[in-house]
Design a protein around this motif. Structure first.
Motif, PDB file in Angstrom:
ATOM      1  N   GLY A  37      14.957  38.700 -25.127  1.00  0.00           N
ATOM      2  CA  GLY A  37      15.200  39.330 -26.204  1.00  0.00           C
ATOM      3  C   GLY A  37      15.463  38.325 -27.351  1.00  0.00           C
ATOM      4  N   HIS A  38      16.404  37.530 -27.476  1.00  0.00           N
ATOM      5  CA  HIS A  38      16.556  36.654 -28.384  1.00  0.00           C
ATOM      6  C   HIS A  38      15.370  35.750 -28.562  1.00  0.00           C
ATOM      7  CE1 HIS A  38      20.861  37.165 -29.555  1.00  0.00           C
ATOM      8  NE2 HIS A  38      21.111  37.053 -28.162  1.00  0.00           N
ATOM      9  N   THR A  39      14.623  35.335 -27.589  1.00  0.00           N
ATOM     10  CA  THR A  39      13.494  34.410 -27.643  1.00  0.00           C
ATOM     11  C   THR A  39      12.310  35.238 -28.434  1.00  0.00           C
ATOM     12  OG1 THR A  39      13.954  33.254 -25.519  1.00  0.00           O
ATOM     13  CG2 THR A  39      11.829  33.283 -26.478  1.00  0.00           C
ATOM     14  N   THR A  40      12.142  36.638 -28.039  1.00  0.00           N
ATOM     15  CA  THR A  40      11.237  37.367 -28.612  1.00  0.00           C
ATOM     16  C   THR A  40      11.528  37.618 -30.237  1.00  0.00           C
ATOM     17  OG1 THR A  40      10.812  38.435 -26.500  1.00  0.00           O
ATOM     18  CG2 THR A  40       9.828  39.662 -28.700  1.00  0.00           C
ATOM     19  N   ARG A  41      12.730  37.677 -30.578  1.00  0.00           N
ATOM     20  CA  ARG A  41      13.225  38.129 -31.751  1.00  0.00           C
ATOM     21  C   ARG A  41      13.000  36.717 -32.705  1.00  0.00           C
ATOM     22  NH1 ARG A  41      17.997  37.272 -34.735  1.00  0.00           N
ATOM     23  NH2 ARG A  41      18.393  38.855 -36.403  1.00  0.00           N
ATOM     24  N   THR A  42      13.288  35.547 -32.162  1.00  0.00           N
ATOM     25  CA  THR A  42      13.211  34.321 -33.043  1.00  0.00           C
ATOM     26  C   THR A  42      11.708  34.063 -32.958  1.00  0.00           C
ATOM     27  OG1 THR A  42      15.347  33.505 -31.975  1.00  0.00           O
ATOM     28  CG2 THR A  42      13.523  31.946 -32.648  1.00  0.00           C
ATOM     29  N   LEU A  43      10.847  34.262 -32.064  1.00  0.00           N
ATOM     30  CA  LEU A  43       9.512  34.164 -32.191  1.00  0.00           C
ATOM     31  C   LEU A  43       8.795  34.948 -33.446  1.00  0.00           C
ATOM     32  CD1 LEU A  43       6.831  32.808 -31.039  1.00  0.00           C
ATOM     33  CD2 LEU A  43       6.536  34.609 -29.484  1.00  0.00           C
ATOM     34  N   VAL A  44       9.217  36.403 -33.317  1.00  0.00           N
ATOM     35  CA  VAL A  44       8.708  37.178 -34.258  1.00  0.00           C
ATOM     36  C   VAL A  44       9.215  36.757 -35.651  1.00  0.00           C
ATOM     37  CG1 VAL A  44       8.752  39.410 -35.066  1.00  0.00           C
ATOM     38  CG2 VAL A  44       8.420  39.185 -32.786  1.00  0.00           C
ATOM     39  N   LEU A  45      10.349  36.466 -35.898  1.00  0.00           N
ATOM     40  CA  LEU A  45      11.039  35.975 -37.192  1.00  0.00           C
ATOM     41  C   LEU A  45      10.399  34.750 -37.727  1.00  0.00           C
ATOM     42  CD1 LEU A  45      14.729  36.626 -36.663  1.00  0.00           C
ATOM     43  CD2 LEU A  45      13.313  38.022 -38.238  1.00  0.00           C
ATOM     44  N   THR A  46      10.187  33.712 -36.806  1.00  0.00           N
ATOM     45  CA  THR A  46       9.610  32.471 -37.037  1.00  0.00           C
ATOM     46  C   THR A  46       8.076  32.823 -37.627  1.00  0.00           C
ATOM     47  OG1 THR A  46      10.847  31.321 -35.459  1.00  0.00           O
ATOM     48  CG2 THR A  46       8.978  30.230 -36.320  1.00  0.00           C
ATOM     49  N   SER A  47       7.402  33.686 -36.837  1.00  0.00           N
ATOM     50  CA  SER A  47       5.947  33.806 -37.312  1.00  0.00           C
ATOM     51  C   SER A  47       5.757  34.272 -38.385  1.00  0.00           C
ATOM     52  CB  SER A  47       5.295  34.664 -36.098  1.00  0.00           C
ATOM     53  OG  SER A  47       5.300  34.163 -34.935  1.00  0.00           O
TER      54      SER A  47
END
Length: 320
Positions: A37-47
């Motif tokens: 979940g953290h990885t997905t959230r970070t990926l979305v925020l970064t994108s």
């Protein structure tokens, strides 16, 4: 301990006397789910943040290329819009207005120069070329400051630096597809200013409030630039809307989302993902502005971004 209690104990269940206070140990699948979940959230925020930052170049060119607004007014509108949105973010988060006394004058000067040079450069450069010169200017400035500060670099780091500089020189060689020299110089200064701003901003306690304060302090200087170029002021409704979008969304919202993403990004990863910006902007320039992808730009991009990436990976390895 009875046989029944022993069975409960070794199976991971709580002894009867501690049944209410006992909590089961975290399961591997729940840990993996949280990590995912953290990885997905970070990926979305970064994108989202990178798309916002890339959009600044596209919005600026959409406004300035057809002369819908002058560069000084575009800068003022961008600054005011960003200041309003960032201040709103501070109020919603901390329940108080940005504290103007908590200012770093060097940060304000650096971000102001970045904003002004950025707008004026894009009256002379295509979106992709401008983004490429900007991001390489940022990274090479930080490399040079590290060198002056006593940081030691490996042979591969110097090789990457030389390749990146070679890419810059190749891009600027005289020719039919060479970018405007003054525009490139202005964008390089914009990148250098943003590199300095990045260094000055390290270790700030509240990044969101610090950015809001910086933008608020930039409002008056931006308006003074407007006064200096008063004879060139012109604003079409579409140009004004593009300036507001650049300030409120691409700058203000972009900064907020970026600092949320940075909570889970290493410094090297944060710098590396920024290297995607010129490619995104170049594709946006083709799609929205009809700008060509020249062979010169593609070769220079490979050399400049590849060289910078090599420098950053070597620095990351040295710190590890």
């Amino acid at each position: 301990m009875s046989i029944k209690e022993k069975t409960r104990h070794w199976s991971g269940a709580p002894p009867a006397s501690n049944a209410r206070s006992w909590q089961p140990p975290p399961q591997e699948d729940s840990i993996a789910t949280a990590s995912s979940g953290h990885t997905t959230r970070t990926l979305v925020l970064t994108s989202v943040a990178i798309l916002c930052f890339s959009a600044n170049s596209i919005l600026c060119r959409l406004a300035l290329a057809p002369d819908l607004i002058d560069p000084a007014t575009f800068t003022s509108v961008r600054v005011v819009s960003a200041a309003v949105l960032l201040s709103l973010g501070v109020v919603l988060k901390s329940r108080h207005l940005p504290r103007l006394g908590r200012v770093n004058p060097r940060s304000v000067a650096a971000i102001f120069l970045y904003l002004v040079f950025f707008s004026f450069a894009y009256t002379r450069l295509g979106a992709g070329t401008g983004a490429l010169v900007l991001i390489v200017g940022v990274q090479l400035t930080m490399f040079c400051i590290g060198l002056l500060g006593g940081e030691r670099f490996s042979f591969l780091s110097w090789t990457g630096f030389a390749v990146a500089v070679g890419g810059v020189l190749y891009l600027l060689l005289p020719g039919a597809t060479a970018p405007d020299p003054l525009g490139a110089a202005l964008m390089a200064m914009s990148g250098a200013a943003f590199g300095l701003f990045t260094l000055y901003a390290r270790g700030v306690g509240d990044a969101e409030e610090a950015n809001a304060v910086n933008m608020l302090w930039c409002v008056l200087p931006a308006l003074l630039v407007n006064v200096a170029w008063l004879g060139d002021v012109h604003v079409a409704p579409a140009g004004l809307a593009l300036g507001i979008a650049s300030g409120a969304i691409a700058t203000g919202l972009g900064y907020i989302v970026w600092y949320l993403a940075l909570q889970h990004l290493s410094a090297t990863h944060a710098a590396t993902v920024q290297l995607s910006m010129p490619a995104i902007v170049a594709l946006g320039g083709v799609a929205f502005l009809g700008e060509p992808l020249t062979t010169r730009l593609l070769i220079a991009s490979a050399a400049m971004l590849g060289g910078v990436a090599l420098v950053m990976t070597q620095r990351a390895g040295g710190r590890g």
